[in-house]
Design a protein around this motif. Sequence first.
Motif: not given
Length: 168
Positions: A22-23, A25-27, A29-30, A35, A124, A128
């Motif tokens: 998950c981390l 994927r978050v990294a 995506l960010a 983005q 941001n 969110m």
Amino acid sequence: MAAPSYEAASPVPTDIVEIEKCLTRVAYLAGRVRQHESLMALAGLALDRAAVAILRRLADTEPMRPGVLAGLLAVEASHVTRQVQRLERGGYVVRAADPHDRRAQRIELTDAGRAAVDRVREANRVGMAMALADWSDEDLHRLAGLFHRLVDDFVTHAEIPADLGPTA
């Protein structure tokens, strides 16, 4: 300090594997260019990711020398120097004499730099809020607490200690 031996390590718990996925994927995506471009459009700015990282770091600290800033961002000093020159031309930062050593310079935000950081942070937060709109207040509160704990533990156990400043 010797590197840990991963061959001899016990199996990693499934939850740790899922958190790592998950981390990652978050990294991803960010960190996507698209983005960042969307964020800059929403914030009304034309800054690259490196410039935003420098502005955000300066906003969370007192003015600092370029070499210290490079160390905190874990990049080469020349990279910070080039970015600071661009930010200076854009009116986002200024160089000022270090009060403790007049031969050295410190980088500090201008009012325009602070306004840019505020716009980036607000953009941001809007993104969110949209993504987490269906979450309960309780879940958001729990997630915020767990994220603070996660970051604090990562910093504590980092190979190279880093003070990332407040996580808020």
